[in-house]
Design an enzyme around this catalytic site. Structure first.
Site, PDB file in Angstrom:
ATOM      1  N   ASP A   1       0.907  -1.238  -0.049  1.00 51.31           N
ATOM      2  CA  ASP A   1       0.066  -0.123  -0.127  1.00 51.31           C
ATOM      3  C   ASP A   1       0.952   1.174   0.064  1.00 51.31           C
ATOM      4  O   ASP A   1       1.749   1.280   0.653  1.00 51.31           O
ATOM      5  CB  ASP A   1      -1.070   0.037   1.320  1.00 51.31           C
ATOM      6  CG  ASP A   1      -1.894   1.046   1.093  1.00 51.31           C
ATOM      7  OD1 ASP A   1      -2.429   1.104  -0.016  1.00 51.31           O
ATOM      8  OD2 ASP A   1      -2.676   1.499   2.162  1.00 51.31           O
TER       9      ASP A   1
ATOM     10  N   ASN B   1     -11.027  -2.817  -5.111  1.00 53.05           N
ATOM     11  CA  ASN B   1     -10.418  -1.940  -5.997  1.00 53.05           C
ATOM     12  C   ASN B   1     -11.036  -1.439  -7.202  1.00 53.05           C
ATOM     13  O   ASN B   1     -10.531  -0.442  -7.813  1.00 53.05           O
ATOM     14  CB  ASN B   1      -8.725  -2.314  -6.148  1.00 53.05           C
ATOM     15  CG  ASN B   1      -7.945  -2.166  -4.918  1.00 53.05           C
ATOM     16  OD1 ASN B   1      -7.242  -2.918  -4.454  1.00 53.05           O
ATOM     17  ND2 ASN B   1      -8.373  -1.108  -4.153  1.00 53.05           N
TER      18      ASN B   1
HETATM   19  C1  IPE Z   1      -5.336  -2.823   0.094  1.00 55.62           C
HETATM   20  O1  IPE Z   1      -4.931  -1.345  -0.170  1.00 55.62           O
HETATM   21  C2  IPE Z   1      -5.292  -3.337  -1.187  1.00 55.62           C
HETATM   22  C3  IPE Z   1      -4.034  -3.653  -1.878  1.00 55.62           C
HETATM   23  C4  IPE Z   1      -3.059  -3.004  -1.454  1.00 55.62           C
HETATM   24  C5  IPE Z   1      -3.970  -4.164  -3.208  1.00 55.62           C
HETATM   25  P1  IPE Z   1      -6.309  -0.211  -0.299  1.00 55.62           P
HETATM   26  O2  IPE Z   1      -5.493   1.025  -0.372  1.00 55.62           O
HETATM   27  O3  IPE Z   1      -7.168  -0.750  -1.327  1.00 55.62           O
HETATM   28  O4  IPE Z   1      -7.131  -0.212   1.433  1.00 55.62           O
HETATM   29  P2  IPE Z   1      -7.927   0.839   2.067  1.00 55.62           P
HETATM   30  O5  IPE Z   1      -8.960   1.184   1.121  1.00 55.62           O
HETATM   31  O6  IPE Z   1      -6.899   2.038   2.383  1.00 55.62           O
HETATM   32  O7  IPE Z   1      -8.410   0.094   3.157  1.00 55.62           O
HETATM   33  C1  IPE Z   2      -1.828   0.141  -3.270  1.00 54.70           C
HETATM   34  O1  IPE Z   2      -1.530   1.658  -3.329  1.00 54.70           O
HETATM   35  C2  IPE Z   2      -1.842  -0.540  -4.620  1.00 54.70           C
HETATM   36  C3  IPE Z   2      -3.265  -0.929  -4.819  1.00 54.70           C
HETATM   37  C4  IPE Z   2      -4.401  -0.783  -3.995  1.00 54.70           C
HETATM   38  C5  IPE Z   2      -3.675  -1.190  -5.982  1.00 54.70           C
HETATM   39  P1  IPE Z   2      -2.675   2.387  -3.275  1.00 54.70           P
HETATM   40  O2  IPE Z   2      -2.866   2.908  -4.742  1.00 54.70           O
HETATM   41  O3  IPE Z   2      -3.871   2.154  -2.504  1.00 54.70           O
HETATM   42  O4  IPE Z   2      -1.827   3.710  -2.715  1.00 54.70           O
HETATM   43  P2  IPE Z   2      -2.523   4.743  -1.788  1.00 54.70           P
HETATM   44  O5  IPE Z   2      -2.933   4.240  -0.651  1.00 54.70           O
HETATM   45  O6  IPE Z   2      -3.664   5.653  -2.410  1.00 54.70           O
HETATM   46  O7  IPE Z   2      -1.578   5.877  -1.442  1.00 54.70           O
HETATM   47 MG    MG Z   3      -4.083   2.373  -0.201  1.00 51.69          MG
END
Ligand code: IPE
Ligand code: IPE
Ligand code: MG
Length: 243
Positions: A29, A77
Site C-alpha cells: 500500500d 479496488n
Molecule cells: C489494500 O489497499 C489493497 C491492496 C494493497 C491491493 P487499499 O488502499 O485498497 O486499502 P484501503 O482502501 O486503504 O483499506
Molecule cells: C496500493 O496502493 C495499490 C493498490 C491498491 C492497487 P494505493 O493505490 O492504495 O496507494 P495509496 O494508499 O492511495 O497511497
Molecule cells: Mg491504499
C-alpha cells in the site's frame, strides 16, 4: 558460507534461520501517495510499485522464505477511476509478458482471487504462467481481484458442491487459494494504515502483523531484513503459554 552467515556479516541485526517465516505476505500500500508527494499521477506510483514488488518477492526467496503472497488488487479496488484500474491491469499484462519471456525457474506463480473477470488472452496468459515450473519449491501468490471474505465463500461453495452438510476448519483450510502453503507467519503492510483491508481473513488467524509507514515504492529488502530480525524475537504462543 551460508546465506545466514552472510546476513549476519552484512547486517548488525542477524536473522535467525529457525525463526525465518515460511510464508510472508505483503499488503503493498502507498503507491498513490508516493506519486502524489512527487506531483505525479497515481499511476506513476503503481509503475514504481510494480518494480519494487519484483525486488521484494525475489529477495524473500533468496533469503530462504518458501512462500510469498502479495496483495495486488482487491475486490474493492474496482471502485477506483477507470484510468487507474486500466493502468494497474496494463502493469499486470507487462509483468506477465516479462515473466513468460524470462521463465525464471526459481519459483512458481499462483494467482489468487476471483479469476472469472479475467477473460481471453489475459486469462490464457495467467494459466500459462501458472503452469511454469510446477516443481519449484518457492511459490509466489499474487492476490488479484482478491477478497478474504470472497475467498471463504468460495471455499464454502466448493464444500457445498461436494455435498457436505457440516464442515470443519480443515475443510476450509484445504480449499482456500493458498492451501498448498502454511498460513502466513508474518503479514507486512506498508503505507502507514493499520488495517487488514480484507486480506487473508482466514489465513491470518495467528499471523504476526507488521505495519510500516514506508510507502510501498520506497520499500526495500533492507527494511524487510530489519522486520525479520524483529519477527525472530517475537514469541508466538498460538493461545498456549509459550516458553
Ligand atoms: C489494500 O489497499 C489493497 C491492496 C494493497 C491491493 P487499499 O488502499 O485498497 O486499502 P484501503 O482502501 O486503504 O483499506
Ligand atoms: C496500493 O496502493 C495499490 C493498490 C491498491 C492497487 P494505493 O493505490 O492504495 O496507494 P495509496 O494508499 O492511495 O497511497
Ligand atoms: Mg491504499
Amino acid at each position: 558460507m551460508g546465506i545466514f552467515s552472510l546476513l549476519k556479516k552484512k547486517h548488525s541485526e542477524s536473522v535467525l534461520p529457525e525463526k525465518l517465516p515460511e510464508h510472508i505476505a505483503f499488503i503493498m500500500d502507498g503507491n498513490g501517495r508516493w506519486a502524489k508527494k512527487r506531483g505525479l499521477a497515481r499511476t506513476a506510483g503503481h509503475t514504481q510499485g510494480a518494480k519494487v514488488f519484483r525486488t521484494i518477492a525475489e529477495g524473500c526467496f533468496e533469503l530462504g522464505i518458501k512462500a510469498v503472497t502479495v496483495y495486488a488488487f482487491s475486490t474493492e479496488n474496482w471502485k477506483r477511476p477507470k484510468e487507474e484500474v486500466d493502468a494497474i491491469m496494463l502493469l499486470l499484462e507487462q509483468y506477465m509478458t516479462e515473466r513468460l519471456s524470462e521463465d525464471d525457474a526459481r519459483y512458481k506463480l499462483r494467482f489468487i482471487g476471483d479469476e472469472s473477470v479475467f477473460v481471453g488472452e489475459t486469462h490464457e496468459k495467467m494459466k500459462r504462467i501458472e503452469a511454469l515450473n510446477p516443481k519449484a519449491e518457492n511459490t509466489l501468490y499474487i492476490a488479484l481481484n482478491y477478497g478474504g471474505r470472497a475467498e471463504i465463500c468460495h471455499a464454502v461453495n466448493i464444500l457445498i458442491s461436494e455435498g457436505k452438510t457440516s464442515i470443519t476448519e480443515d475443510d476450509i483450510s484445504s480449499r482456500i487459494y493458498t492451501s498448498a502453503s502454511p498460513d502466513p507467519d508474518l503479514i507486512i503492510r506498508t503505507g502507514g494504515d493499520v488495517r487488514i483491508s480484507n486480506f487473508l481473513m482466514w489465513q491470518s488467524a495467528y499471523s504476526e502483523l507488521w505495519f510500516t509507514p514506508t510507502l510501498w515504492p520506497d520499500f526495500t529488502m533492507d527494511e524487510v531484513r530489519r522486520i525479520l530480525s524483529s519477527f525472530g524475537c517475537r514469541e508466538r504462543r498460538f493461545g498456549g503459554l509459550g516458553k
